[in-house]
Design an enzyme around this catalytic site. Structure first.
Site, PDB file in Angstrom:
ATOM      1  N   ASP A   1      12.662 -19.653  18.043  1.00 30.01           N
ATOM      2  CA  ASP A   1      11.296 -18.907  18.075  1.00 30.01           C
ATOM      3  C   ASP A   1      11.111 -18.827  16.647  1.00 30.01           C
ATOM      4  O   ASP A   1      11.815 -18.846  15.637  1.00 30.01           O
ATOM      5  CB  ASP A   1      11.225 -17.555  18.647  1.00 30.01           C
ATOM      6  CG  ASP A   1       9.948 -17.207  19.029  1.00 30.01           C
ATOM      7  OD1 ASP A   1       9.622 -17.257  20.326  1.00 30.01           O
ATOM      8  OD2 ASP A   1       9.298 -16.829  18.137  1.00 30.01           O
TER       9      ASP A   1
ATOM     10  N   ARG B   1      13.274 -16.290  35.417  1.00 28.13           N
ATOM     11  CA  ARG B   1      14.525 -16.242  34.622  1.00 28.13           C
ATOM     12  C   ARG B   1      15.565 -16.001  35.503  1.00 28.13           C
ATOM     13  O   ARG B   1      16.710 -16.812  35.203  1.00 28.13           O
ATOM     14  CB  ARG B   1      14.623 -14.792  33.668  1.00 28.13           C
ATOM     15  CG  ARG B   1      13.671 -15.134  32.809  1.00 28.13           C
ATOM     16  CD  ARG B   1      13.359 -13.863  31.768  1.00 28.13           C
ATOM     17  NE  ARG B   1      12.931 -12.606  32.076  1.00 28.13           N
ATOM     18  CZ  ARG B   1      11.694 -12.361  31.617  1.00 28.13           C
ATOM     19  NH1 ARG B   1      10.914 -13.191  30.879  1.00 28.13           N
ATOM     20  NH2 ARG B   1      10.930 -11.231  31.967  1.00 28.13           N
TER      21      ARG B   1
ATOM     22  N   PHE C   1      10.946 -21.487  22.103  1.00 29.10           N
ATOM     23  CA  PHE C   1       9.736 -20.252  22.449  1.00 29.10           C
ATOM     24  C   PHE C   1      10.607 -19.262  23.270  1.00 29.10           C
ATOM     25  O   PHE C   1      10.063 -18.385  23.975  1.00 29.10           O
ATOM     26  CB  PHE C   1       8.508 -20.682  23.334  1.00 29.10           C
ATOM     27  CG  PHE C   1       7.926 -21.813  22.907  1.00 29.10           C
ATOM     28  CD1 PHE C   1       7.047 -21.881  21.399  1.00 29.10           C
ATOM     29  CD2 PHE C   1       8.176 -22.886  23.466  1.00 29.10           C
ATOM     30  CE1 PHE C   1       6.570 -23.044  21.147  1.00 29.10           C
ATOM     31  CE2 PHE C   1       7.557 -24.103  22.822  1.00 29.10           C
ATOM     32  CZ  PHE C   1       6.713 -24.351  21.925  1.00 29.10           C
TER      33      PHE C   1
ATOM     34  N   ASP D   1       9.236 -22.402  27.365  1.00 28.40           N
ATOM     35  CA  ASP D   1       8.487 -21.113  27.768  1.00 28.40           C
ATOM     36  C   ASP D   1       7.417 -20.821  26.475  1.00 28.40           C
ATOM     37  O   ASP D   1       7.491 -19.635  26.149  1.00 28.40           O
ATOM     38  CB  ASP D   1       9.418 -19.878  27.847  1.00 28.40           C
ATOM     39  CG  ASP D   1       8.403 -18.576  28.511  1.00 28.40           C
ATOM     40  OD1 ASP D   1       7.355 -18.890  28.708  1.00 28.40           O
ATOM     41  OD2 ASP D   1       9.200 -17.732  28.111  1.00 28.40           O
TER      42      ASP D   1
ATOM     43  N   CYS E   1       1.553 -20.360  30.790  1.00 24.61           N
ATOM     44  CA  CYS E   1       0.751 -18.982  31.033  1.00 24.61           C
ATOM     45  C   CYS E   1      -0.588 -19.016  30.744  1.00 24.61           C
ATOM     46  O   CYS E   1      -1.206 -17.844  30.920  1.00 24.61           O
ATOM     47  CB  CYS E   1       1.541 -18.059  30.303  1.00 24.61           C
ATOM     48  SG  CYS E   1       1.424 -18.124  28.516  1.00 24.61           S
TER      49      CYS E   1
END
Length: 404
Positions: free
Chosen positions: A255, A217, A233, A304, A344
């Site tokens: 989101d 970030r 996201f 993300d 991730c």
């Protein structure tokens, strides 16, 4: 409760390669026999087929990962002093590598405490226990954490358990969520990279906040001054808030979760950034084609996404999702703009992710990518070599240019 059993696990000849190369797991199909009496969750000895001592670990025959190693030394028998040593080492490491206002204090196998995650949010701990043996030692470990932190003047005012991941069922364990000790306000304020957040440790995703992107970030901040930014996201608004605080002229953050967007809006208000960020509660997969059709272009696009795959069996389908979302995101970047994207998922390897992004760039109209940097999870989520499961976050920043 720490309980050592008078039992030994013997490996099949030629098996246990992961363990021998530095890993910490013994699978059920690597075991020749188990000698002695024990209960699942007990600490036992592990031996190679020829009797060579491999280490101390806790056993659970209900799990495919039958033994998780705690120590490789015969004289280093796990007990309260042993657990305090592990905690002390983990804390000293964090103090050396990250801002500890909010950090992952224990990261399972990478801190040699398999199956345990402990996050520190200011003066609150959130614990996630995913293995039976470590679950039985939880009380001693948390007591050791409180003791070690108090030595640095940090008093822990509350502990909340988020052992509600379904993987516990594979260990023969029930899901568990709630206070450990006295109740407290579960909305906790933290600060990261100069940005303030309200973390909902009770009902937020995972342990309440994704600490692993801390320095990723920070890395996008220098790209955002006076820029038009799109974050997809956004969850609780983390990248969007960093972009806005760094001087972005306009930020759109998207989101699908109404709860996440509501929390993100509170975070924007907390930082005085509500006028810069526009939050949209929509499905990113539906929205990006609409933005493209409307001719929208951004100086910076950030993706993300959540893990699209959590097993080997679903990797192929996940790749399609990653390729599609990256292709559509790339189409929205201005010529010469910047594109940040990540995964991730441990099961999407760095090589497969690179291949997927390359295909997405070709599908976006042969846009050329100039790599700015490749990043990983923050160092409070250390990657233990030979324990592949500890390496999961891959983060790229590119400059996007039209093909000449």
């Amino acid at each position: 409760m720490i309980r050592k059993a008078d039992a030994k696990v013997w490996l099949i000849k030629g098996r246990g390669r992961t363990l021998k190369s530095g890993g910490m797991w013994v699978y059920d199909n690597e075991i020749d026999r188990i000698e002695g009496d024990f209960e699942n969750g007990d600490i036992i000895e592990v031996h190679d087929f020829d009797g060579y001592f491999m280490g101390w670990g806790f056993i659970n025959t209900a799990s495919k990962i039958t033994v998780r190693l705690l120590s490789r030394w015969k004289e280093d028998v796990p007990g309260e002093a042993f657990l305090e040593k592990r905690v002390r080492n983990a804390w000293e490491y964090r103090k050396s590598v990250v801002d500890t206002n909010a950090c992952r204090l224990i990261f399972g196998e990478a801190d040699f405490l398999p199956g345990l995650v402990v996050d520190k949010f200011s003066d609150v701990l959130v614990v996630e226990s995913l293995a039976l043996g470590i679950d039985r030692m939880k009380e001693e470990i948390l007591a050791a954490i409180k003791k070690v932190l108090l030595e640095d003047g940090i008093t822990i005012r509350g502990i909340y358990e988020r052992s509600d991941a379904r993987v516990r069922l594979k260990e023969g364990m029930q899901l568990r969520k709630g206070f450990i000790g006295e109740a407290f306000d579960t909305n906790v304020e933290i600060e990261e990279n100069g940005v303030k957040y309200l973390v909902d440790v009770a009902d937020g995703q995972k342990t309440g906040f994704f600490l692993d992107q801390k320095y990723n970030r920070a890395a996008i901040r220098r790209l955002c001054k006076d820029k038009r930014v799109l974050e997809c996201f956004t969850h609780t608004g983390t990248f969007a808030l960093n972009a806005a605080q760094a001087g972005a002229s306009e930020v759109t953050a998207v989101d699908i979760s109404e709860t996440a967007i509501a929390q993100a809006e509170k975070n924007a208000e907390l930082n005085g950034l509500s006028s810069i960020i526009k939050f949209r509660c929509e499905d990113v997969f539906d929205l990006l084609p609409k933005l493209e059709a409307a001719g929208e272009k951004y100086d910076v696009v950030i993706l993300d996404p959540p893990a699209f795959t959590k097993s080997k069996e679903t990797v192929k389908q996940a790749v399609k999702g990653y390729r599609d979302i990256n292709m559509r995101g790339l189409r929205l970047v201005k010529n010469g703009g910047f594109f940040a994207t990540c995964s991730c998922s441990h099961f999407l390897t760095p090589e497969l992710m690179t291949k997927t992004i390359r295909e997405a760039a070709n599908g976006a109209g042969h846009r050329r990518l100039r790599q700015v940097e490749f990043r990983q999870q923050a160092p409070d989520h250390p990657i233990l070599w030979a324990a592949d499961e500890s390496y999961y976050l891959k983060f790229y920043i590119f400059q996007v240019v039209d093909e000449l």
